[in-house]
Design an enzyme around this catalytic site. Structure first.
Site, PDB file in Angstrom:
ATOM      1  N   LYS A  75      41.040  41.372  42.286  1.00 41.49           N
ATOM      2  CA  LYS A  75      41.071  42.057  40.984  1.00 41.49           C
ATOM      3  C   LYS A  75      41.861  43.369  41.072  1.00 41.49           C
ATOM      4  CE  LYS A  75      36.547  41.987  40.733  1.00 41.49           C
ATOM      5  NZ  LYS A  75      36.240  41.118  41.887  1.00 41.49           N
ATOM      6  N   THR A  76      41.564  44.161  42.092  1.00 40.42           N
ATOM      7  CA  THR A  76      42.279  45.426  42.273  1.00 40.42           C
ATOM      8  C   THR A  76      43.758  45.188  42.559  1.00 40.42           C
ATOM      9  OG1 THR A  76      40.262  46.471  43.139  1.00 40.42           O
ATOM     10  CG2 THR A  76      42.347  47.580  43.590  1.00 40.42           C
ATOM     11  N   ASP A 120      37.114  50.159  38.017  1.00 41.07           N
ATOM     12  CA  ASP A 120      36.427  49.165  38.829  1.00 41.07           C
ATOM     13  C   ASP A 120      34.942  49.174  38.494  1.00 41.07           C
ATOM     14  OD1 ASP A 120      36.159  47.185  40.683  1.00 41.07           O
ATOM     15  OD2 ASP A 120      36.266  48.492  42.436  1.00 41.07           O
ATOM     16  N   THR A 169      32.297  42.335  38.704  1.00 45.80           N
ATOM     17  CA  THR A 169      31.730  41.154  39.347  1.00 45.80           C
ATOM     18  C   THR A 169      30.605  40.553  38.505  1.00 45.80           C
ATOM     19  OG1 THR A 169      30.214  42.582  40.579  1.00 45.80           O
ATOM     20  CG2 THR A 169      32.268  41.985  41.662  1.00 45.80           C
ATOM     21  N   ARG A 228      39.736  38.626  51.025  1.00 47.99           N
ATOM     22  CA  ARG A 228      39.240  39.815  51.738  1.00 47.99           C
ATOM     23  C   ARG A 228      38.536  39.408  53.031  1.00 47.99           C
ATOM     24  NH1 ARG A 228      35.397  43.421  48.342  1.00 47.99           N
ATOM     25  NH2 ARG A 228      37.377  44.018  47.371  1.00 47.99           N
TER      26      ARG A 228
END
Length: 341
Positions: A75-76, A120, A169, A228
């Site tokens: 997302k980032t 975020d 999330t 990640r």
């Protein structure tokens, strides 16, 4: 050229248990800078590319974008790519960091035309702050209450046209009025194994690590289909290879490193196995409530629900029922546990 500006902006990027400054620095170094470098999420990339190109043709900032999905899916990274593609400055903050109305007002008033504000964990913004966002997102105006009591009045300040990119999330925790103000909403799915393999291959080249195809395939299978986690495993195996071997990652080095990390052939770590074993041994395989599991494992409820449970559900090791969680026969077999009848 994109400018990542975080000056004078409240920031709280460490919003997940598995995040830390060293981890974020590592991720930033491997972060794709364009859609062409970004592996996976093809449908989202195509939609965003059209979205951005249309905004460029009109010479306008893009509409507000909401990205949601499990931690570590990109997302980032997508927010930074959007800023790169729009050639816009991106300013970064998070929901928990915006504690006061003044915090948000200071951030919004500092934005210039075309700037992008990335928030975020946007679902963690408190309701007072959220109400200030409504006119800012719709009318590009900031309503400030001046005075108190009968003499109080609302002062409206005009803002430059900007874009908010929200990441979360927990989409269900966003209020409907806030969700409806985003022009584009995209759900990031878990990645295909072949895409994870491409990500590991790309990261190994950036890290200047020699790795064979079998090791890449094996890592991709145990990475929970999450970039990640794949990059984190690669870094740990790289450390092992440099200390215990000649720095090259081959099948034997990879297996020895993963064994030391307590990651099994299905990708389960020590906590995953403990959750399953406790449900089996203490609660006869379930059903058992999430609160009870958290108390028995001494893990946070949100950590179990967001980090461990989705993967166990994917593997078919756990089932959700109205009465609670149940361990499946497949999990018994994987853990070499006898099924009690």
């Amino acid at each position: 050229m994109i400018e990542r500006d975080e000056s004078n902006i409240p920031s709280n990027e460490d919003t997940s248990k598995e995040s830390n400054p060293e981890e974020r620095e590592f991720e930033v170094g491997l972060r794709p800078q364009s859609f062409s470098e970004f592996v996976g999420q093809d449908n989202i990339k195509e939609n965003l590319s059209i979205f951005i190109e249309a905004a460029k043709i009109r010479k306008e900032p893009i509409e507000h974008v909401l990205l949601y999905g499990n931690p570590g899916l990109g997302k980032t990274t997508l927010a930074h790519i959007i800023a790169n593609e729009m050639k816009s400055n991106i300013k970064i903050t998070s929901g928990p960091a915006l504690e006061k109305v003044g915090d948000l007002a200071a951030v919004l008033s500092s934005l210039e035309k075309g700037d992008i504000l990335f928030i975020d964990e946007i679902h963690r913004i408190n309701k007072t702050i959220e109400e200030i966002l409504y006119p800012a997102m719709e009318d590009f105006a900031l309503d400030i209450i001046v005075g108190k009591g009968p003499t109080a009045r609302i002062l409206r300040l005009a803002l430059e046209k900007f874009t908010i990119i929200g990441a979360t999330t927990r989409l269900s925790l966003l209020s409907s009025p806030l969700r409806d103000r985003f022009g584009a909403t995209h759900h990031l799915n878990f990645y295909e194994y072949k895409d994870i393999a491409k990500i590991i291959s790309r990261s190994s080249k950036l890290l200047d690590v020699q790795i064979d195809t079998n090791s890449i395939d094996h890592m991709s299978q145990i990475s929970r289909r999450t970039p990640r986690i794949a990059n984190r495993i690669l870094r740990r195996v790289r450390d092992f290879a440099q200390v215990k071997s000649d720095g090259k990652i081959n099948t034997n080095v990879c297996k020895d490193a993963l064994s030391m990390l307590s990651i099994d052939k299905k990708g389960l770590n020590e906590t995953d196995r403990r959750i399953l074993e406790i449900i089996i041994e203490k609660f006869s395989g379930g059903p058992v409530g999430l609160t009870t599991i958290a108390a028995a494992t001494q893990e946070e409820i949100q950590t179990i629900e967001d980090v461990h449970e989705p993967f166990l559900l994917q593997l078919g090791f756990l089932q959700r029922t109205p009465r609670g969680r149940i361990v499946t026969d497949r999990a018994y077999e994987h853990l070499n546990k006898e099924i009690k009848t």
